[in-house]
Design a protein around this motif. Structure first.
Motif, mmCIF file in Angstrom:
data_model
loop_
_atom_site.group_PDB
_atom_site.id
_atom_site.type_symbol
_atom_site.label_atom_id
_atom_site.label_comp_id
_atom_site.label_asym_id
_atom_site.label_seq_id
_atom_site.Cartn_x
_atom_site.Cartn_y
_atom_site.Cartn_z
ATOM 1 N N GLY A 32 1.151 -0.904 0.455
ATOM 2 C CA GLY A 32 0.307 -0.285 -0.129
ATOM 3 C C GLY A 32 0.640 1.057 0.000
ATOM 4 N N SER A 33 0.121 2.322 0.383
ATOM 5 C CA SER A 33 0.457 3.795 0.335
ATOM 6 C C SER A 33 0.482 4.582 1.969
ATOM 7 C CB SER A 33 0.536 4.371 -0.820
ATOM 8 O OG SER A 33 0.435 4.142 -2.285
ATOM 9 N N THR A 34 1.085 4.932 2.131
ATOM 10 C CA THR A 34 0.883 5.990 3.375
ATOM 11 C C THR A 34 1.604 7.247 3.458
ATOM 12 O OG1 THR A 34 1.698 3.323 4.542
ATOM 13 C CG2 THR A 34 1.403 5.657 5.864
ATOM 14 N N ALA A 35 -0.195 7.768 3.710
ATOM 15 C CA ALA A 35 0.306 9.517 3.870
ATOM 16 C C ALA A 35 0.322 9.368 5.312
ATOM 17 C CB ALA A 35 -0.860 10.112 3.199
ATOM 18 N N HIS A 36 1.482 10.929 5.715
ATOM 19 C CA HIS A 36 1.462 10.908 7.222
ATOM 20 C C HIS A 36 2.071 12.195 7.273
ATOM 21 C CE1 HIS A 36 6.198 10.604 6.962
ATOM 22 N NE2 HIS A 36 6.011 9.555 5.847
ATOM 23 N N ILE A 37 2.345 13.169 8.125
ATOM 24 C CA ILE A 37 3.185 13.682 9.050
ATOM 25 C C ILE A 37 4.542 13.870 8.516
ATOM 26 C CG2 ILE A 37 3.350 16.177 10.967
ATOM 27 C CD1 ILE A 37 0.310 16.114 9.530
ATOM 28 N N MET A 38 5.501 15.123 8.070
ATOM 29 C CA MET A 38 6.767 14.735 8.246
ATOM 30 C C MET A 38 7.121 14.983 9.906
ATOM 31 S SD MET A 38 7.831 15.793 4.812
ATOM 32 C CE MET A 38 8.976 15.436 4.520
ATOM 33 N N GLU A 39 8.182 14.414 9.990
ATOM 34 C CA GLU A 39 9.329 14.828 10.968
ATOM 35 C C GLU A 39 10.581 14.726 9.866
ATOM 36 O OE1 GLU A 39 7.764 15.322 13.544
ATOM 37 O OE2 GLU A 39 5.505 15.343 13.691
ATOM 38 N N ASN A 40 11.440 14.437 11.571
ATOM 39 C CA ASN A 40 13.329 14.725 11.419
ATOM 40 C C ASN A 40 13.752 13.117 10.796
ATOM 41 O OD1 ASN A 40 13.358 17.643 11.902
ATOM 42 N ND2 ASN A 40 13.751 17.487 13.591
ATOM 43 N N GLU A 41 12.927 12.209 11.416
ATOM 44 C CA GLU A 41 13.446 11.031 12.071
ATOM 45 C C GLU A 41 12.595 10.403 10.459
ATOM 46 O OE1 GLU A 41 13.311 6.935 12.977
ATOM 47 O OE2 GLU A 41 12.973 7.968 14.525
ATOM 48 N N ILE A 42 12.708 9.984 9.219
ATOM 49 C CA ILE A 42 11.675 9.304 8.296
ATOM 50 C C ILE A 42 11.339 8.482 8.315
ATOM 51 C CG2 ILE A 42 12.528 8.101 6.425
ATOM 52 C CD1 ILE A 42 14.936 8.955 5.965
ATOM 53 N N ASP A 43 10.300 8.657 7.910
ATOM 54 C CA ASP A 43 9.161 7.536 8.205
ATOM 55 C C ASP A 43 8.698 7.136 9.294
ATOM 56 O OD1 ASP A 43 8.549 7.318 5.141
ATOM 57 O OD2 ASP A 43 9.866 5.388 5.056
ATOM 58 N N SER A 44 8.388 8.417 10.491
ATOM 59 C CA SER A 44 8.236 8.695 11.477
ATOM 60 C C SER A 44 6.715 9.286 12.315
ATOM 61 C CB SER A 44 9.135 8.734 12.296
ATOM 62 O OG SER A 44 9.801 9.731 11.870
ATOM 63 N N GLY A 45 6.499 9.958 11.231
ATOM 64 C CA GLY A 45 5.702 10.934 11.290
ATOM 65 C C GLY A 45 4.085 10.574 11.696
ATOM 66 N N GLN A 46 3.352 11.018 12.370
ATOM 67 C CA GLN A 46 1.458 10.710 12.592
ATOM 68 C C GLN A 46 1.745 10.516 10.852
ATOM 69 O OE1 GLN A 46 -0.907 13.424 14.953
ATOM 70 N NE2 GLN A 46 -2.518 11.842 14.646
ATOM 71 N N ILE A 47 0.638 9.199 11.146
ATOM 72 C CA ILE A 47 -0.087 8.870 10.284
ATOM 73 C C ILE A 47 -1.332 9.624 9.739
ATOM 74 C CG2 ILE A 47 -1.011 6.747 8.821
ATOM 75 C CD1 ILE A 47 0.857 4.498 9.628
ATOM 76 N N LEU A 48 -1.489 9.563 8.660
ATOM 77 C CA LEU A 48 -3.309 10.070 8.411
ATOM 78 C C LEU A 48 -3.713 9.165 7.655
ATOM 79 C CD1 LEU A 48 -1.641 13.801 6.882
ATOM 80 C CD2 LEU A 48 -2.462 13.210 9.152
ATOM 81 N N GLU A 49 -3.237 8.265 6.340
ATOM 82 C CA GLU A 49 -3.884 7.259 5.818
ATOM 83 C C GLU A 49 -3.206 6.259 5.580
ATOM 84 O OE1 GLU A 49 -6.851 6.242 2.447
ATOM 85 O OE2 GLU A 49 -6.861 8.959 3.219
ATOM 86 N N CYS A 50 -3.123 4.756 5.781
ATOM 87 C CA CYS A 50 -2.799 3.971 4.793
ATOM 88 C C CYS A 50 -3.578 3.414 3.424
ATOM 89 C CB CYS A 50 -2.035 3.162 5.534
ATOM 90 S SG CYS A 50 -1.319 1.763 4.741
ATOM 91 N N ARG A 51 -3.530 3.430 2.495
ATOM 92 C CA ARG A 51 -4.391 2.942 1.752
ATOM 93 C C ARG A 51 -3.530 1.337 1.140
ATOM 94 N NH1 ARG A 51 -6.920 7.722 -2.316
ATOM 95 N NH2 ARG A 51 -7.681 7.811 -0.771
ATOM 96 N N ARG A 52 -4.224 -0.276 1.181
ATOM 97 C CA ARG A 52 -3.659 -1.159 1.147
ATOM 98 C C ARG A 52 -4.332 -1.666 -0.544
ATOM 99 N NH1 ARG A 52 -3.646 -0.395 6.607
ATOM 100 N NH2 ARG A 52 -1.326 -0.685 7.556
ATOM 101 N N PHE A 53 -3.260 -2.447 -0.547
ATOM 102 C CA PHE A 53 -4.165 -3.242 -2.224
ATOM 103 C C PHE A 53 -2.941 -4.999 -1.605
ATOM 104 C CE2 PHE A 53 -0.517 -0.859 -3.209
ATOM 105 C CZ PHE A 53 0.319 -1.853 -4.222
#
Length: 156
Positions: A32-53
């Protein structure tokens, strides 16, 4: 308030680089794909949505990469549309909807995929087949180095 949003071309359990490679290598059943708030650490910010398949049986790396990019693009378009219509309330609603989504797994580097592509003579045919499926994409093929020569995978 404002925030930068990242559209990560993978679900939250595949952080960092080479996510499609690792999903195929691991035999994952969905992606899937994940929309998230960006933080200093890569792929760590609050998740807003994950769209899976679902990942298709024997799906190739180029096929999964293409479907992931289309899924990520669709997610981004929906966010742009939602923010343009509802502003910050769209983001606040997304935060609530995704409260059960969390980052997990190792933060991968592309150098780890490069290592995976380097075949060794002690691998079984099954392991080689799995690595080829997980890493073979135009211009970046698995290879083996023997006696100072590099042999690059080519399907015959």
């Amino acid at each position: 308030s404002s925030a930068a949003i990242n559209f990560h071309p993978a679900p939250p359990n595949y952080r960092g680089s080479g996510s499609t490679n690792w999903a195929i290598y691991d035999g994952a059943k969905e992606f899937g794909s994940t929309a998230h708030i960006m933080e200093n650490e890569i792929d760590s910010g609050q998740i807003l949505e994950c769209r899976r398949f679902k990942i298709k049986d024997n799906e190739t790396l180029p096929e999964l990469w293409d479907r992931t990019n289309k899924n990520t693009f669709s997610l981004a378009i929906d966010f742009i549309d939602g923010i343009s219509k509802s502003g910050n309330s769209f983001i606040e609603d997304k935060k609530k909807e995704a409260e059960s989504e969390f980052w997990s797994g190792k933060l991968r580097k592309i150098s780890e995929v490069d290592q995976l592509q380097s075949l060794t003579t002690n691998l079984s045919k099954g392991d080689v087949d799995k690595i080829i499926r997980a890493t073979s994409i135009d211009g970046f093929e698995p290879f083996i180095t023997l006696w100072g020569y590099k042999f690059i995978y080519k399907k015959v």
